[in-house]
Design a protein around this motif. Structure first.
Motif, PDB file in Angstrom:
ATOM      1  N   LEU A 362      36.453  38.706  38.446  1.00 23.84           N
ATOM      2  CA  LEU A 362      37.337  37.908  39.286  1.00 23.84           C
ATOM      3  C   LEU A 362      38.813  38.040  39.374  1.00 23.84           C
ATOM      4  CD1 LEU A 362      37.819  35.401  41.737  1.00 23.84           C
ATOM      5  CD2 LEU A 362      37.874  33.948  39.803  1.00 23.84           C
ATOM      6  N   THR A 363      39.763  38.118  40.043  1.00 29.62           N
ATOM      7  CA  THR A 363      40.830  38.793  40.081  1.00 29.62           C
ATOM      8  C   THR A 363      42.149  38.389  40.743  1.00 29.62           C
ATOM      9  OG1 THR A 363      39.761  41.266  40.451  1.00 29.62           O
ATOM     10  CG2 THR A 363      42.293  40.904  40.501  1.00 29.62           C
ATOM     11  N   VAL A 364      43.072  38.002  39.712  1.00 27.22           N
ATOM     12  CA  VAL A 364      44.294  37.831  40.201  1.00 27.22           C
ATOM     13  C   VAL A 364      45.790  38.832  40.056  1.00 27.22           C
ATOM     14  CG1 VAL A 364      46.351  36.297  38.818  1.00 27.22           C
ATOM     15  CG2 VAL A 364      43.649  35.911  38.655  1.00 27.22           C
ATOM     16  N   SER A 365      45.996  38.692  41.252  1.00 28.34           N
ATOM     17  CA  SER A 365      46.667  39.743  41.673  1.00 28.34           C
ATOM     18  C   SER A 365      46.819  39.706  43.255  1.00 28.34           C
ATOM     19  CB  SER A 365      45.981  41.219  41.874  1.00 28.34           C
ATOM     20  OG  SER A 365      46.854  42.307  42.100  1.00 28.34           O
ATOM     21  N   THR A 366      47.895  40.938  44.026  1.00 26.90           N
ATOM     22  CA  THR A 366      48.636  40.698  45.450  1.00 26.90           C
ATOM     23  C   THR A 366      46.750  40.724  46.385  1.00 26.90           C
ATOM     24  OG1 THR A 366      48.865  42.669  45.156  1.00 26.90           O
ATOM     25  CG2 THR A 366      51.256  41.966  44.554  1.00 26.90           C
ATOM     26  N   ARG A 367      47.292  40.649  47.972  1.00 26.33           N
ATOM     27  CA  ARG A 367      46.490  40.532  48.574  1.00 26.33           C
ATOM     28  C   ARG A 367      45.957  42.304  48.530  1.00 26.33           C
ATOM     29  NH1 ARG A 367      45.302  37.049  52.312  1.00 26.33           N
ATOM     30  NH2 ARG A 367      46.788  35.521  51.970  1.00 26.33           N
ATOM     31  N   VAL A 368      45.112  42.669  48.429  1.00 26.06           N
ATOM     32  CA  VAL A 368      44.229  43.285  48.446  1.00 26.06           C
ATOM     33  C   VAL A 368      42.975  43.096  49.250  1.00 26.06           C
ATOM     34  CG1 VAL A 368      43.415  45.802  47.887  1.00 26.06           C
ATOM     35  CG2 VAL A 368      45.604  45.252  47.662  1.00 26.06           C
ATOM     36  N   LEU A 369      42.101  41.825  48.341  1.00 26.89           N
ATOM     37  CA  LEU A 369      40.628  42.326  49.094  1.00 26.89           C
ATOM     38  C   LEU A 369      40.945  40.365  49.892  1.00 26.89           C
ATOM     39  CD1 LEU A 369      38.879  42.618  45.382  1.00 26.89           C
ATOM     40  CD2 LEU A 369      38.888  44.428  46.849  1.00 26.89           C
ATOM     41  N   ILE A 388      45.850  31.729  37.580  1.00 32.57           N
ATOM     42  CA  ILE A 388      44.913  32.339  36.121  1.00 32.57           C
ATOM     43  C   ILE A 388      43.917  30.653  35.751  1.00 32.57           C
ATOM     44  CG2 ILE A 388      44.892  32.397  33.429  1.00 32.57           C
ATOM     45  CD1 ILE A 388      46.513  34.234  34.225  1.00 32.57           C
ATOM     46  N   LYS A 389      44.822  30.020  36.440  1.00 30.31           N
ATOM     47  CA  LYS A 389      44.280  28.276  35.987  1.00 30.31           C
ATOM     48  C   LYS A 389      43.379  27.644  36.826  1.00 30.31           C
ATOM     49  CE  LYS A 389      46.329  24.726  34.195  1.00 30.31           C
ATOM     50  NZ  LYS A 389      48.007  23.542  34.512  1.00 30.31           N
ATOM     51  N   LYS A 390      44.053  28.419  38.224  1.00 31.87           N
ATOM     52  CA  LYS A 390      42.998  28.531  39.513  1.00 31.87           C
ATOM     53  C   LYS A 390      41.483  29.240  39.043  1.00 31.87           C
ATOM     54  CE  LYS A 390      42.260  28.551  44.316  1.00 31.87           C
ATOM     55  NZ  LYS A 390      43.299  29.081  45.209  1.00 31.87           N
ATOM     56  N   ALA A 391      41.940  30.799  38.701  1.00 28.67           N
ATOM     57  CA  ALA A 391      40.458  31.723  38.289  1.00 28.67           C
ATOM     58  C   ALA A 391      39.250  30.606  37.808  1.00 28.67           C
ATOM     59  CB  ALA A 391      41.188  32.519  38.208  1.00 28.67           C
ATOM     60  N   ILE A 392      40.551  30.454  36.717  1.00 26.40           N
ATOM     61  CA  ILE A 392      38.794  29.751  35.348  1.00 26.40           C
ATOM     62  C   ILE A 392      38.309  28.324  35.677  1.00 26.40           C
ATOM     63  CG2 ILE A 392      39.092  28.713  33.089  1.00 26.40           C
ATOM     64  CD1 ILE A 392      41.762  30.558  32.306  1.00 26.40           C
ATOM     65  N   TYR A 393      38.999  27.999  36.879  1.00 25.66           N
ATOM     66  CA  TYR A 393      38.574  26.989  37.546  1.00 25.66           C
ATOM     67  C   TYR A 393      37.434  26.924  38.072  1.00 25.66           C
ATOM     68  CZ  TYR A 393      38.051  22.418  40.107  1.00 25.66           C
ATOM     69  OH  TYR A 393      36.844  20.706  40.582  1.00 25.66           O
ATOM     70  N   ILE A 394      37.081  28.375  38.687  1.00 25.19           N
ATOM     71  CA  ILE A 394      36.322  28.970  39.611  1.00 25.19           C
ATOM     72  C   ILE A 394      35.166  29.804  39.790  1.00 25.19           C
ATOM     73  CG2 ILE A 394      38.057  27.621  42.081  1.00 25.19           C
ATOM     74  CD1 ILE A 394      38.141  31.313  42.455  1.00 25.19           C
ATOM     75  N   LEU A 395      35.724  29.911  38.247  1.00 20.71           N
ATOM     76  CA  LEU A 395      34.822  31.086  37.661  1.00 20.71           C
ATOM     77  C   LEU A 395      33.587  30.712  37.585  1.00 20.71           C
ATOM     78  CD1 LEU A 395      35.214  34.025  35.970  1.00 20.71           C
ATOM     79  CD2 LEU A 395      35.253  32.658  34.198  1.00 20.71           C
ATOM     80  N   LYS A 397      31.377  29.833  39.648  1.00 20.89           N
ATOM     81  CA  LYS A 397      31.382  30.100  41.782  1.00 20.89           C
ATOM     82  C   LYS A 397      31.264  31.521  41.608  1.00 20.89           C
ATOM     83  CE  LYS A 397      33.284  25.946  42.405  1.00 20.89           C
ATOM     84  NZ  LYS A 397      34.718  25.606  43.838  1.00 20.89           N
ATOM     85  N   ILE A 398      31.387  32.371  40.466  1.00 20.06           N
ATOM     86  CA  ILE A 398      31.597  33.825  40.972  1.00 20.06           C
ATOM     87  C   ILE A 398      30.619  33.992  40.239  1.00 20.06           C
ATOM     88  CG2 ILE A 398      32.801  35.739  40.494  1.00 20.06           C
ATOM     89  CD1 ILE A 398      33.993  33.892  42.135  1.00 20.06           C
ATOM     90  N   PRO A 400      29.109  37.369  39.918  1.00 18.45           N
ATOM     91  CA  PRO A 400      29.048  39.441  39.855  1.00 18.45           C
ATOM     92  C   PRO A 400      28.631  40.017  40.918  1.00 18.45           C
ATOM     93  CG  PRO A 400      29.484  38.574  37.582  1.00 18.45           C
ATOM     94  CD  PRO A 400      28.491  37.261  38.719  1.00 18.45           C
ATOM     95  N   GLN A 401      27.524  40.201  40.686  1.00 22.49           N
ATOM     96  CA  GLN A 401      26.355  41.093  41.434  1.00 22.49           C
ATOM     97  C   GLN A 401      26.800  40.916  42.716  1.00 22.49           C
ATOM     98  OE1 GLN A 401      24.512  43.047  40.494  1.00 22.49           O
ATOM     99  NE2 GLN A 401      24.183  42.389  38.337  1.00 22.49           N
ATOM    100  N   VAL A 402      26.761  39.422  43.860  1.00 24.50           N
ATOM    101  CA  VAL A 402      27.660  39.251  45.078  1.00 24.50           C
ATOM    102  C   VAL A 402      28.397  40.460  45.449  1.00 24.50           C
ATOM    103  CG1 VAL A 402      28.468  38.035  46.710  1.00 24.50           C
ATOM    104  CG2 VAL A 402      26.508  37.272  44.931  1.00 24.50           C
ATOM    105  N   MET A 403      29.204  40.210  44.271  1.00 24.80           N
ATOM    106  CA  MET A 403      30.730  40.490  44.607  1.00 24.80           C
ATOM    107  C   MET A 403      30.503  42.111  44.746  1.00 24.80           C
ATOM    108  SD  MET A 403      34.296  40.299  41.869  1.00 24.80           S
ATOM    109  CE  MET A 403      33.918  38.480  42.856  1.00 24.80           C
TER     110      MET A 403
END
Length: 450
Positions: A362-369, A388-395, A397-398, A400-403
């Motif tokens: 899961l990436t925390v960055s600017t809009r590319v994906l 980063i807090k939001k990313a850890i919360y939804i981690l 649900k991610i 990796p194979q689907v991504m």
């Protein structure tokens, strides 16, 4: 003609599309001369040593003899240069046009207009691109930036995004557990890549996500929960049960008096809250108690600041500095983490984000994906911490194979090669011009459509 970077995959794909490709770059260490890569790709390592930041000393006409030899020997039809700061690229494009070859140019970066370095480089770019047939940029923002800096007509500039080799960047066979969240940073540690932001973001995230932080946040809450359980037990023993006995013995109403009834409703609500809190205890513990560790790969002048930050906050056991990471080892670093953090202040198109997403991070960055694969953040420490807090919360649900499968559909070097061939065809169809027409563009920037 190009310098090595993240585009060799495109050269291999062009070979598969029946386009003969020869690469020329400067020497790397002891590597000089002619080499053959996988798939038959021929590479000329010109014996020019890099002077600074992988750029050779600008000689203007010093490279003309060897460039002329390569162009004639390999029967080149078109010369394609990469990167505005490559001196070898500028010289190759100028000499190729002098010899009558068609040329194309690809710009991979964003540059400003105010600082001395950008002003100087923009003047050189205007001179070099005054005579190119076609140009390529990796994003629409990059196209706008290149057109403003070089004065190229927009109709000569094509947008072809980069891609990622999904066969190389695959997720780990087994999903990592979340007992410890690992955030990976792989970048050149320079100002433009947001290294100064990392100095402020990393200590704050480590402070928020540690066992000590969990106890500080949750001790008072669970004391309240235990107190509420005690009150409810006393209410059941000393109010509800006695009233039921009295109502049966003296034939009273089974409903308790008004005050007791209100207390009953209140405690029923408290009981519902307790049941909710008990079911959410594991989730709360995961969010607040799970420690976070950082792996930082890359080198640059800002590395000293990161090491000073690590010493100041005593984070030696939670921030691992890897230094420069060879491209062949990038995947092994990525699959050791859960989240990829990109703190760049400006980015034309970040291949590192694609590589991380292809590995299932899961990436925390600017809009590319797409939004379900990336958490957007402003280049501000507080906003990045919240992301980063939001990313850890939804981690959890991610997948990796689907991504990885999604990235495989979105980005392909074969698609990039097909689109690049279209640009090559248009450049080869451009009409030839005499010396006076070329000199007028060099002198006055008088661009005319070809």
């Amino acid at each position: 003609m190009m310098e090595f970077g993240g585009v060799l995959e495109k050269r291999h794909c062009l070979l598969l599309h029946s386009s003969g490709v020869v690469v020329m770059t400067h020497a790397y260490g002891n590597c000089s001369g002619v080499r053959y890569m996988t798939g038959g790709l021929k590479v000329y390592y010109v014996p020019w040593r890099p002077l600074v930041m992988q750029n050779s000393l600008p000689t203007f006409y010093g490279t003309l003899p060897i460039i002329r030899t390569i162009l004639i020997r390999e029967k080149i039809s078109l010369v394609h240069g990469h990167q505005a700061f490559s001196t070898l690229c500028h010289e190759a494009l100028m000499h190729a046009r002098t010899m009558g070859y068609k040329v194309a140019f690809t710009d991979h970066s964003l540059y400003g207009f105010a600082d001395v370095g950008s002003i100087h480089m923009n003047k050189i770019l205007q001179f070099t691109l005054a005579d190119v047939n076609q140009a390529i940029c990796v994003s629409h923002t990059s196209k706008e930036n290149t057109v403003l800096r070089s004065g190229l007509p927009p109709e000569k500039v094509f947008v072809i995004p980069n891609a990622v080799d999904t066969a190389m960047f695959k997720p780990a066979p087994e999903r990592l557990n979340c007992d410890e969240i690992i955030i990976v940073v792989i970048s050149r540690l320079v100002y433009r890549k947001g290294a100064d932001l990392l100095v402020e973001v990393i200590p704050e995230v480590c402070r928020l996500y540690s066992n000590v932080s969990y106890l500080d946040h949750m001790s008072d809450f669970w004391i309240l929960v235990d107190l509420s359980k005690t009150i409810k037990a006393y209410y059941t023993c000393f109010l509800c049960l006695p009233w039921k006995w009295l109502s049966i013995k003296y034939n009273l109403s089974p409903s308790p008096p008004w005050i007791v009834g209100e207390l009953h409703v209140y405690l029923q609500s408290a009981g519902a809250f307790l049941r909710w809190a008990t079911t959410k205890k594991l989730l709360l513990s995961t969010i607040l108690a799970t420690p976070v560790r950082f792996i930082v790969g890359g080198d640059g002048p800002k590395r000293v600041r990161l090491e000073e930050m690590r010493e100041k906050h005593s984070l030696q056991d939670r921030v691992e500095m890897l230094g420069a990471v060879p491209h062949a080892q990038v995947r092994s670093v990525l699959i050791s983490g859960h989240i990829f953090l990109n703190s760049s202040l400006t980015e034309a198109f970040c291949i590192a984000i694609l590589e991380a997403a292809s590995c299932g991070l899961l990436t925390v960055s600017t809009r590319v994906l797409p939004d379900d694969m990336i958490i957007l953040a402003e280049p501000d420490p507080n906003d990045m911490v919240q992301a980063i807090k939001k990313a850890i919360y939804i981690l959890p649900k991610i997948d990796p194979q689907v991504m990885h499968l999604c990235m495989k559909k979105l980005y392909s070097w074969h698609d990039v090669a097909r689109r690049t061939e279209v640009v090559y065809d248009r450049a080869l169809k451009c009409s030839n011009e005499n010396l006076l027409q070329r000199l007028s563009r060099y002198a006055f920037g008088n661009y005319t459509s070809s």
